[in-house]
Enzyme design. Structure first.
Site, PDB file in Angstrom:
ATOM      1  N   ARG A  48       0.815  -1.211   0.000  1.00 15.58           N
ATOM      2  CA  ARG A  48       0.000   0.000   0.000  1.00 15.58           C
ATOM      3  C   ARG A  48       0.853   1.268   0.000  1.00 15.58           C
ATOM      4  O   ARG A  48       0.554   2.230  -0.700  1.00 15.58           O
ATOM      5  CB  ARG A  48      -0.936   0.016   1.221  1.00 15.58           C
ATOM      6  N   CYS A  84      -6.586  -2.412   7.778  1.00 14.16           N
ATOM      7  CA  CYS A  84      -5.347  -1.826   7.264  1.00 14.16           C
ATOM      8  C   CYS A  84      -5.556  -0.326   7.191  1.00 14.16           C
ATOM      9  O   CYS A  84      -6.380   0.152   6.396  1.00 14.16           O
ATOM     10  CB  CYS A  84      -4.991  -2.387   5.884  1.00 14.16           C
ATOM     11  N   THR A  86      -3.459   2.103   6.172  1.00 13.34           N
ATOM     12  CA  THR A  86      -2.961   2.730   4.950  1.00 13.34           C
ATOM     13  C   THR A  86      -3.949   2.572   3.802  1.00 13.34           C
ATOM     14  O   THR A  86      -4.134   3.481   2.984  1.00 13.34           O
ATOM     15  CB  THR A  86      -1.599   2.129   4.554  1.00 13.34           C
ATOM     16  N   THR A 126       2.544   3.640   8.725  1.00 15.19           N
ATOM     17  CA  THR A 126       3.443   3.614   7.575  1.00 15.19           C
ATOM     18  C   THR A 126       3.763   5.042   7.140  1.00 15.19           C
ATOM     19  O   THR A 126       3.092   5.994   7.533  1.00 15.19           O
ATOM     20  CB  THR A 126       2.797   2.866   6.403  1.00 15.19           C
ATOM     21  N   LYS A 165       6.573  -7.682   9.703  1.00  9.64           N
ATOM     22  CA  LYS A 165       6.098  -8.406   8.523  1.00  9.64           C
ATOM     23  C   LYS A 165       7.072  -9.524   8.133  1.00  9.64           C
ATOM     24  O   LYS A 165       6.667 -10.619   7.746  1.00  9.64           O
ATOM     25  CB  LYS A 165       5.933  -7.444   7.341  1.00  9.64           C
ATOM     26  N   CYS A 194      -1.202   1.427  12.347  1.00  5.39           N
ATOM     27  CA  CYS A 194      -0.768   0.333  11.478  1.00  5.39           C
ATOM     28  C   CYS A 194      -1.018  -0.957  12.244  1.00  5.39           C
ATOM     29  O   CYS A 194      -0.664  -1.061  13.427  1.00  5.39           O
ATOM     30  CB  CYS A 194       0.706   0.453  11.108  1.00  5.39           C
TER      31      CYS A 194
END
Length: 232
Positions: A48, A84, A86, A126, A165, A194
């Site tokens: 993203r 999410c 973002t 992010t 991640k 996030c």
């Protein structure tokens, strides 16, 4: 009884955590008391932040979301949650792809801040979330001041997100130290914007930390016509 749709996979561990939050916070005595839920976990959705900041694979991202939203609508869901932050950059676009209500994670989190009179907010997420006005878009109308983060905080936060991640390691004491320093500045509260940050061990033990994924889980429960086990 309303059915909930979840569009996840961004990342997969966060989607698993989100569903766990829904189950743990729904007032239920047996299996049949829980929310009927359809989860699409699509980890093939492009990054993203890269899509927003550079345009990389943005057309693919939008097309995949369109297909997934149509899939959820065809399965008869009544509300859709997208865990999410973002991705909410594209919220207005996604609304055109379905007649189903998409719960606005960002707006609901800021409404929660307003309700609690937290008006000076630090947002950690992010680079796209912190740089592209995703929270600012809704904050101004609510009288909330989003305090800008410096480049060091943005880089450190982004590095932490991608480490989670990559490794699924949720122990990041150095990140906890950073948010402690932030609270000692001029913020009333800090939003974890996030879903990877939501996974960090002990991060929600701070009373000034607001987890946007928690808010999305609570709103998903309420909008599905169920009760929250522990009132928030």
């Amino acid at each position: 009884m309303k059915k909930l749709g979840v569009l996840g996979g961004m990342g997969p561990l966060c989607t698993a955590n989100f569903y766990q939050k829904i189950v743990k916070n729904t007032k239920a005595d047996k299996d049949q008391d829980h929310i009927p839920t359809i989860i699409i976990s699509d980890p093939q959705i492009p990054d993203r932040t890269a899509a927003i900041l550079t345009g990389k694979d943005e057309e693919i991202l939008i097309q995949k979301i369109k297909e997934n939203l149509e899939n959820l609508e065809n399965q008869g869901v009544d509300n859709i949650a997208i865990p999410c932050n973002t991705m909410h950059y594209y919220y207005d676009t996604f609304k055109n792809y379905t007649n189903i209500n998409i719960i606005n994670m960002v707006e609901e989190t800021l409404l929660y801040c307003k309700k609690n009179n937290d008006l000076n907010i630090g947002v950690l997420g992010t680079k796209a979330t912190m740089s592209c006005g995703i929270y600012e878009k809704y904050a101004e109308n609510l009288g909330i001041n989003i305090i800008p983060m410096d480049d060091h905080i943005k880089e450190f936060t982004m590095d932490t997100i991608y480490k989670i991640k990559e490794t699924n390691d949720t122990s990041h004491p150095e990140f906890l130290k950073m948010i402690e320093k932030l609270k000692n500045t001029r913020v009333d509260a800090i939003i974890l914007a996030c879903t990877e940050l939501s996974l960090i061990d002990n991060i929600t033990s701070y009373d000034f930390v607001i987890d946007a994924m928690d808010i999305l889980a609570y709103e998903s429960i309420k909008k599905s016509g169920f009760e929250i086990k522990n009132k928030k």
